[in-house]
Design a protein around this motif. Structure first.
Motif, PDB file in Angstrom:
ATOM      1  N   UNK A 245      43.181  68.158   1.308  1.00  0.00           N
ATOM      2  CA  UNK A 245      44.600  68.438   1.090  1.00  0.00           C
ATOM      3  C   UNK A 245      44.820  68.919  -0.342  1.00  0.00           C
ATOM      4  N   UNK A 246      44.166  68.274  -1.291  1.00  0.00           N
ATOM      5  CA  UNK A 246      44.266  68.664  -2.697  1.00  0.00           C
ATOM      6  C   UNK A 246      43.817  70.115  -2.880  1.00  0.00           C
ATOM      7  N   UNK A 247      42.693  70.459  -2.257  1.00  0.00           N
ATOM      8  CA  UNK A 247      42.187  71.833  -2.364  1.00  0.00           C
ATOM      9  C   UNK A 247      43.146  72.846  -1.795  1.00  0.00           C
ATOM     10  N   UNK A 248      43.762  72.508  -0.644  1.00  0.00           N
ATOM     11  CA  UNK A 248      44.723  73.427  -0.032  1.00  0.00           C
ATOM     12  C   UNK A 248      45.917  73.638  -0.955  1.00  0.00           C
ATOM     13  N   UNK A 249      46.389  72.552  -1.580  1.00  0.00           N
ATOM     14  CA  UNK A 249      47.532  72.660  -2.492  1.00  0.00           C
ATOM     15  C   UNK A 249      47.185  73.565  -3.665  1.00  0.00           C
ATOM     16  N   UNK A 250      45.995  73.375  -4.230  1.00  0.00           N
ATOM     17  CA  UNK A 250      45.577  74.181  -5.381  1.00  0.00           C
ATOM     18  C   UNK A 250      45.496  75.656  -5.006  1.00  0.00           C
ATOM     19  N   UNK A 251      45.011  75.946  -3.792  1.00  0.00           N
ATOM     20  CA  UNK A 251      44.832  77.329  -3.360  1.00  0.00           C
ATOM     21  C   UNK A 251      46.148  78.015  -2.984  1.00  0.00           C
ATOM     22  N   UNK A 252      47.131  77.237  -2.547  1.00  0.00           N
ATOM     23  CA  UNK A 252      48.321  77.857  -1.958  1.00  0.00           C
ATOM     24  C   UNK A 252      49.620  77.621  -2.704  1.00  0.00           C
ATOM     25  N   UNK A 253      49.606  76.757  -3.697  1.00  0.00           N
ATOM     26  CA  UNK A 253      50.830  76.486  -4.440  1.00  0.00           C
ATOM     27  C   UNK A 253      50.709  76.995  -5.873  1.00  0.00           C
ATOM     28  N   UNK A 254      51.830  77.472  -6.403  1.00  0.00           N
ATOM     29  CA  UNK A 254      51.814  78.003  -7.773  1.00  0.00           C
ATOM     30  C   UNK A 254      51.554  76.905  -8.792  1.00  0.00           C
ATOM     31  N   UNK A 255      52.062  75.715  -8.534  1.00  0.00           N
ATOM     32  CA  UNK A 255      51.856  74.600  -9.455  1.00  0.00           C
ATOM     33  C   UNK A 255      51.870  73.291  -8.686  1.00  0.00           C
ATOM     34  N   UNK A 256      51.328  72.275  -9.312  1.00  0.00           N
ATOM     35  CA  UNK A 256      51.267  70.951  -8.698  1.00  0.00           C
ATOM     36  C   UNK A 256      52.574  70.222  -8.982  1.00  0.00           C
ATOM     37  N   UNK A 257      53.361  69.960  -7.923  1.00  0.00           N
ATOM     38  CA  UNK A 257      54.650  69.316  -8.085  1.00  0.00           C
ATOM     39  C   UNK A 257      54.537  67.841  -8.412  1.00  0.00           C
ATOM     40  N   UNK A 258      55.653  67.277  -8.820  1.00  0.00           N
ATOM     41  CA  UNK A 258      55.677  65.872  -9.237  1.00  0.00           C
ATOM     42  C   UNK A 258      55.297  64.947  -8.090  1.00  0.00           C
TER      43      UNK A 258
END
Length: 469
Positions: A245-258
Motif C-alpha cells: 500500500x505504501x508503494x502504491x501511494x508513493x507511485x500514485x500520489x503527489x505527496x504523502x498526506x497527514x
C-alpha cells in the motif's frame, strides 16, 4: 440602523463558523423583525415571502453544533408561522436524540417533504446512528430513483450495525460506485474486526475496472483504513501488505498526506521498523499534532525515551500546540526513561502553560513514573489529591510499583480496591498472589489462586512470538 433581510442572510451564511459574530447577527435579525412571518399581499415578492424561512434555516445551520440552540430556533420558527422546507430538517436530524428525530420524521411526512433525497438520506443516517436498521431500510426503500449518496448512506448504516453481508450484497447491486462506496466497505470490515477481509476487499478494489479505468481513485480514507487493518495483523503478512500500500501511494500520489503518513508510522512502529517509520515522518511535507504524537509514542515504546522528549521539544519549536494525547505519550516516555523531575514538570505545565486539564490517563502515567522510581509515598499523595476517584489503570500502576518495591501492605490495600473494580480480571489476582508468594506468604497466595478458580475467571495463556525479517 435598519438592515434588509437579504443582507443579514448573506452575513449569516458568511459568518456561520464565527460564534461571536453569529450572536451579533442573530441580534440584528431579531431587532429588525425579520423572523416574524407577515401575511403577505399579492404585490409582495416571493423572496420577501420566504425570507423568515431562509433566515431561520441559516441560523439553524449555523447553530446546529449547539443542539439546544438549533432546536429552540426550530420551535420559534413554528411559533412564528415560518414554513420549514427541505433545508430545515437535515441539520436538525443530525443533532436530534431518538424521540425528537422521529417527531421530525413525522413533520417531514406531514409537510410533504419526504420525497426529497437529501432529507431521506439524513433520515437514513439518523436511524442507523440509533441502531434502528429496519427503520433505515424502510427509509432507503422510499428513495424514488437510484441515488449513489443514499446507497452510500445505506452501506454505512449496514456497517455501523455490523451487517457486512447485507452491505456487500447492496454494493454488488449498485449500478454505479464511487470511492466512498468502496471505502465504506473497506472501512466497514475493519471497524467490525475482520481485518483480513478489509485487506482482501481493498485488493479487489485495486483490480476492479472502476480503478483500472480511472473512474475511481482511492483517497486518504481508503489508504488509512487498509493500513490500519494491516497494523492489526501479525508478522510478515502485515508488513508485506503495508509495504505494498505504501508503494502504491508513493507511485500514485503527489505527496504523502497527514492521515496516510500517520497511519504508516503507526504500522511500522507496531512492527518494530523504527527507521522506516522515521523515513516516513521525514518525507512528510505537512505534519499535524497527530503525526508528532505517533512518532513520539513510537520512540517511547521502543526504549528511545530521550529522543521522544527531544522530538516533543522539536514539535513545539515547529509551532504546534501539544494536546492531551501528546502529554500522555511524553509522560509515558518520562516514566519508562526514569526522568522523574522532567515528568513532573511536564505534568504541571499541562494546565499552567497549555490549559489542558489532566485526565485519568495522565494521572496513571504520573503514578507509574513515581512508582517505578520508588517514590511510593509521593504516588500515594497524588492519588489522594486526584479530582476524581482513581480507576483500575491508576490503581494498577500503583499496584505494580508496590510489587517492585516490596510495599506489600499498601499493595494489599490497593489490590482489594482493584478487585472491586475488575471482578473478572485475572491479572489482578495473579499479581496479588505473586506479591504474597515473593514475601513467602504462601497461604494468602494460595487463597487468591483459589478465588480465581472458584469465581470461574479464566487466565489468558501467555505466548511468545518471534518475527523473522
Amino acid at each position: 440602523m435598519s438592515y434588509s433581510g437579504g443582507f443579514l442572510l448573506h452575513l449569516t451564511q458568511r459568518c456561520k463558523k464565527l460564534p461571536k459574530q453569529m450572536k451579533q447577527i442573530h441580534s440584528l435579525i431579531i431587532t429588525n423583525g425579520h423572523l416574524l412571518y407577515h401575511r403577505i399581499g399579492p404585490s409582495s415578492s416571493l423572496s420577501h415571502q420566504w425570507m423568515p424561512t431562509l433566515l431561520y434555516n441559516a441560523l439553524i445551520n449555523a447553530y446546529h453544533i449547539h443542539n439546544h440552540k438549533a432546536l429552540l430556533l426550530f420551535t420559534h420558527m413554528l411559533a412564528n408561522l415560518a414554513t420549514p422546507n427541505t433545508h430545515t430538517f437535515p441539520p436538525l436530524l443530525k443533532i436530534s436524540p431518538l424521540p425528537l428525530g422521529t417527531a421530525l420524521h413525522s413533520q417531514t411526512l406531514k409537510r410533504g417533504l419526504l420525497s426529497d433525497p437529501f432529507i431521506l438520506t439524513t433520515l437514513l443516517a439518523f436511524y442507523a446512528r440509533n441502531n434502528l436498521l429496519p427503520h433505515a431500510r424502510r427509509v432507503f426503500e422510499e428513495v424514488p430513483i437510484f441515488c449513489i449518496v443514499a446507497c452510500n448512506a445505506m452501506l454505512n448504516a449496514f456497517f455501523i450495525n455490523g451487517d457486512m453481508e447485507a452491505a456487500v450484497a447492496l454494493f454488488e447491486r449498485m449500478p454505479q460506485r464511487d470511492v466512498f462506496s468502496w471505502t465504506t466497505i473497506v472501512n466497514g470490515f475493519a471497524s467490525n474486526g475482520n481485518f483480513a477481509a478489509s485487506i482482501r476487499f481493498f485488493g479487489k478494489m485495486m483490480r476492479h475496472r472502476d480503478v483500472l479505468d480511472g473512474l475511481v481513485k482511492p483517497n486518504e480514507a481508503t489508504y488509512s483504513s487498509v493500513i490500519s487493518s494491516c497494523a492489526k495483523l501479525d508478522g510478515k503478512a502485515a508488513l508485506d501488505c503495508g509495504k505494498q500500500v505504501h508503494g502504491y501511494v508513493v507511485m500514485n500520489e503527489a505527496k504523502l498526506g497527514v492521515i496516510v503518513g500517520t497511519s504508516l508510522i503507526h504500522l511500522y512502529g507496531k512492527l518494530g521498523c523504527l527507521s522506516t517509520a522515521d523515513n516516513v515522518f521525514r518525507v512528510m511535507v505537512v505534519r499535524e499534532v497527530c503525526t508528532w504524537n505517533a512518532m513520539i509514542s513510537l520512540l517511547a515504546s521502543h526504549g528511545r525515551e530521550k529522543e521522544a522528549l527531544d522530538m516533543f521539544e522539536d514539535m513545539k519549536q515547529d509551532g504546534l500546540k501539544p494536546n492531551s494525547i501528546t502529554f500522555a505519550v511524553v509522560l509515558m516516555a518520562c516514566s519508562r526513561g526514569n526522568f522523574v523531575r522532567k515528568g513532573l514538570e511536564l505534568f504541571q505545565s499541562m494546565c499552567l502553560d497549555f490549559g489542558i486539564e489532566p485526565m485519568m490517563k495522565h494521572y496513571g502515567c504520573v503514578i507509574d513514573l513515581l512508582g517505578r522510581a520508588g517514590h511510593i509515598e509521593e504516588a500515594v499523595e497524588v492519588i489522594r489529591n486526584m479530582p476524581f476517584q482513581p480507576d483500575a489503570s491508576v490503581l494498577g500502576a500503583f499496584l505494580g510499583a508496590c510489587r517492585i518495591h516490596g510495599a506489600i501492605e499498601l499493595g494489599e490495600e490497593v489490590g482489594k480496591k482493584m478487585l472491586k473494580l475488575q471482578t473478572q480480571h485475572s491479572g489482578q489476582y495473579v499479581l496479588l498472589s505473586s506479591m504474597n508468594a515473593e514475601k513467602e506468604r504462601w497461604n494468602r497466595a494460595a487463597d487468591l489462586r483459589r478465588e480465581i478458580m472458584e469465581a470461574g475467571i479464566q487466565k489468558s495463556p501467555a505466548y511468545s512470538m518471534v518475527h523473522v525479517t
